[in-house]
Design an enzyme around this catalytic site. Structure first.
Site, mmCIF file in Angstrom:
data_model
loop_
_atom_site.group_PDB
_atom_site.id
_atom_site.type_symbol
_atom_site.label_atom_id
_atom_site.label_comp_id
_atom_site.label_asym_id
_atom_site.label_seq_id
_atom_site.Cartn_x
_atom_site.Cartn_y
_atom_site.Cartn_z
ATOM 1 N N GLU A 170 0.991 -1.187 0.183
ATOM 2 C CA GLU A 170 0.422 -0.305 -0.059
ATOM 3 C C GLU A 170 1.197 1.023 0.395
ATOM 4 O OE1 GLU A 170 -3.010 0.017 3.155
ATOM 5 O OE2 GLU A 170 -3.916 -1.506 2.039
ATOM 6 N N GLU A 358 -6.121 -8.037 0.990
ATOM 7 C CA GLU A 358 -6.592 -7.599 2.235
ATOM 8 C C GLU A 358 -8.037 -7.527 1.534
ATOM 9 O OE1 GLU A 358 -5.139 -4.574 4.559
ATOM 10 O OE2 GLU A 358 -2.940 -5.173 3.755
HETATM 11 C C1 FCB Z 1 -4.618 -1.506 5.784
HETATM 12 C C2 FCB Z 1 -3.686 -2.552 6.224
HETATM 13 C C3 FCB Z 1 -3.217 -4.009 7.240
HETATM 14 C C4 FCB Z 1 -4.166 -3.657 8.002
HETATM 15 C C5 FCB Z 1 -6.129 -2.867 6.426
HETATM 16 C C6 FCB Z 1 -6.938 -2.591 8.104
HETATM 17 O O1 FCB Z 1 -4.378 -0.689 4.954
HETATM 18 O O2 FCB Z 1 -2.420 -2.782 4.620
HETATM 19 O O3 FCB Z 1 -2.060 -3.965 7.702
HETATM 20 O O4 FCB Z 1 -4.120 -2.552 9.440
HETATM 21 O O5 FCB Z 1 -5.435 -2.052 6.649
#
Ligand code: FCB
Length: 462
Positions: A170, A358
């Site tokens: 990210e 994610e």
């Molecule tokens: C993302 C992150 C991860 C976690 C999620 C909720 O931005 O990569 O580490 O904190 O959000």
């Protein structure tokens, strides 16, 4: 062409060989902050300076990973995304390698493989060695070189057993929350600096990708991007234009250089108008950054609602959740259809395989008197997001797998331990793990390789 492309009936299913698992990151779960030669990272410094919850103990996953891996295997997971802590492996950021740090991940990779779980390590999930920060951190181009050298160490140690690598997690969040909004380490607040940092993070991704291809040509590599679809709040063309502008800022600023070898022209124009020439981009940089990875890691949580009214120095405003739209316990809109649209857009605009690295949300359920954690909100949202994912697959998106954020309730960065994202509940006082209803539901999906209905008797499973 994928056999799923022209299916008329939704299958609710997933391709054979689909990766199913969960994700964590080193600082958020490991603890053992001072053990086996680990040096401080910028997050140790930042949380100490601001008196925030820290990762000093976290979920003690550094010691408890074998039991956690047993749990993953019991749930049927066949993949685990975790991150390698740079300050454990090269504590000073450059130079000497710490054998004890590497040995930890070496054992963990073996332990995962023994349990039939594919390791999917992220090379950088935000815990920059403080020693490098003291030499400029991501504002310094040399940090991208240091990252490439660190990546080589990781590849040489683990590359014989790891075939899927993630580079820099990210870069938007690192650059914007860390350098423009001051909410994440190292806590700076300057747009120009954040753009400089974003470029260096992309260079780091490009350099690591190059090293992976040189050393492990059979491996596949991807970059996990936080992708926030931007929706105009009205039909007014001004709001639509603002939403496209915000899309440049959050999404295309990273997708375009990585997948098209150039920054988006409209966003370049916007930024140059605000901060002057982006004169840190050197000849050859975009060739390195733009050597397409094998896949994009999609980190998806919610959308942004955008109106054309300027705010905080940018020509748009991000509005809170729309009344009536369901939200998670952290107030984020829970909008699975946006996930489907995002995946279809990525397929259409960039034609690249995707790995969901994610996806999840905060539901703060605690164990009931019978010990069971009834996180009904997460069960519902997980099912809806997996349905959206299967629809995107039916529409032709090539998706390699789904890694839920997160395996464990963990340190949610500046939000601390108050926000629970886990499939598995962690008791802060005792470190006791409790498999939540959502994890049992997820196990049923994994076993079927298709989205199943919620079961009435979740307590009886897994
Ligand atoms: C993302 C992150 C991860 C976690 C999620 C909720 O931005 O990569 O580490 O904190 O959000």
């Amino acid at each position: 062409m994928s056999p799923n492309k022209h299916r008329e009936q939704p299958t609710n299913g997933f391709p054979p060989g689909f990766l199913w698992g969960a994700a964590t990151s080193s600082y958020q779960v490991e603890g053992a902050a001072r053990e086996d030669g680990r040096a401080p990272s910028i997050w140790d410094t930042f949380t100490a300076e601001r008196g925030m919850d820290s990762g000093e103990e976290a979920c003690d996953h550094y010691h408890r990973w074998p039991a956690d891996a047993d749990l993953m295997a019991q749930l049927g997971m066949n993949a685990y995304r975790f991150s390698l802590a740079w300050p454990r492996i090269v504590p000073d950021g450059t130079g000497a390698v710490n054998p004890a740090g590497l040995a930890h991940y070496d054992r963990m990779v073996d332990g995962l493989l023994e349990r039939g779980i594919t390791p999917v390590p992220t090379l950088y999930h935000w815990d920059l060695p403080q020693a490098l920060q003291d030499r400029g951190g991501w504002t310094s181009r040399a940090t991208a070189d240091a990252f490439a050298a660190y990546a080589e160490v990781c590849l040489d140690a683990l590359g014989d057993r790891v075939d899927t690598w993630l580079t820099v997690n990210e870069p938007w969040v690192v650059s914007v929350l860390g350098y423009r909004l001051g909410l994440h380490a190292p806590g700076e607040q300057d747009l120009r600096t954040s753009l400089l940092v974003a470029h260096h993070l992309l260079l780091a991704h490009g350099a690591a990708t190059q090293r992976i291809r040189e050393r492990r040509p059979a491996a596949r590599v991807g970059i996990p991007l936080s992708l926030f679809p931007n929706y105009p709040v009205t039909d007014d063309p001004a709001d639509a234009a603002a939403a496209w502008g915000s899309d440049g800022y959050t999404n295309r600023w990273f997708l375009d250089p990585v997948l098209r070898g150039r920054y988006p022209a409209d966003t370049v124009e916007l930024f140059e108008g605000l901060v002057g020439p982006l004169d840190w981009v050197r000849p050859g940089d975009l060739d390195l950054i733009g050597a397409r990875p094998d896949f994009v890691g999609v980190n998806y949580y919610t959308r942004r609602r955008i109106s054309a009214a300027p705010a905080d120095g940018l020509p748009w405003r991000v509005l809170p959740a729309q009344p009536g739209v369901p939200v998670t316990d952290s107030g984020w809109e829970d909008v699975p259809e946006v996930f489907q649209d995002l995946l279809v857009r990525l397929h259409r605009d960039y034609d690249i395989p995707l790995l969901i690295t994610e996806n999840g949300g905060v539901w703060n359920a605690e164990p009931g008197p019978d010990g069971r954690v009834r996180d009904a909100g997460r069960v519902r949202a997980l099912r809806a997001h997996l349905l959206a994912l299967s629809r995107a697959v039916d529409a032709g998106a090539q998706v390699l797998g789904y890694l839920h954020w997160s395996l464990l309730d963990n340190l949610e960065w500046a939000e601390g331990y108050g926000q629970r994202f886990g499939l598995v509940h962690v008791d802060r006082a005792t470190q006791r793990r409790t498999v939540k209803d959502s994890a049992r539901y997820y196990a049923a999906v994994i076993a079927a390789n298709r989205v199943v209905d919620d079961t009435d008797d979740l307590a009886g499973k897994a």
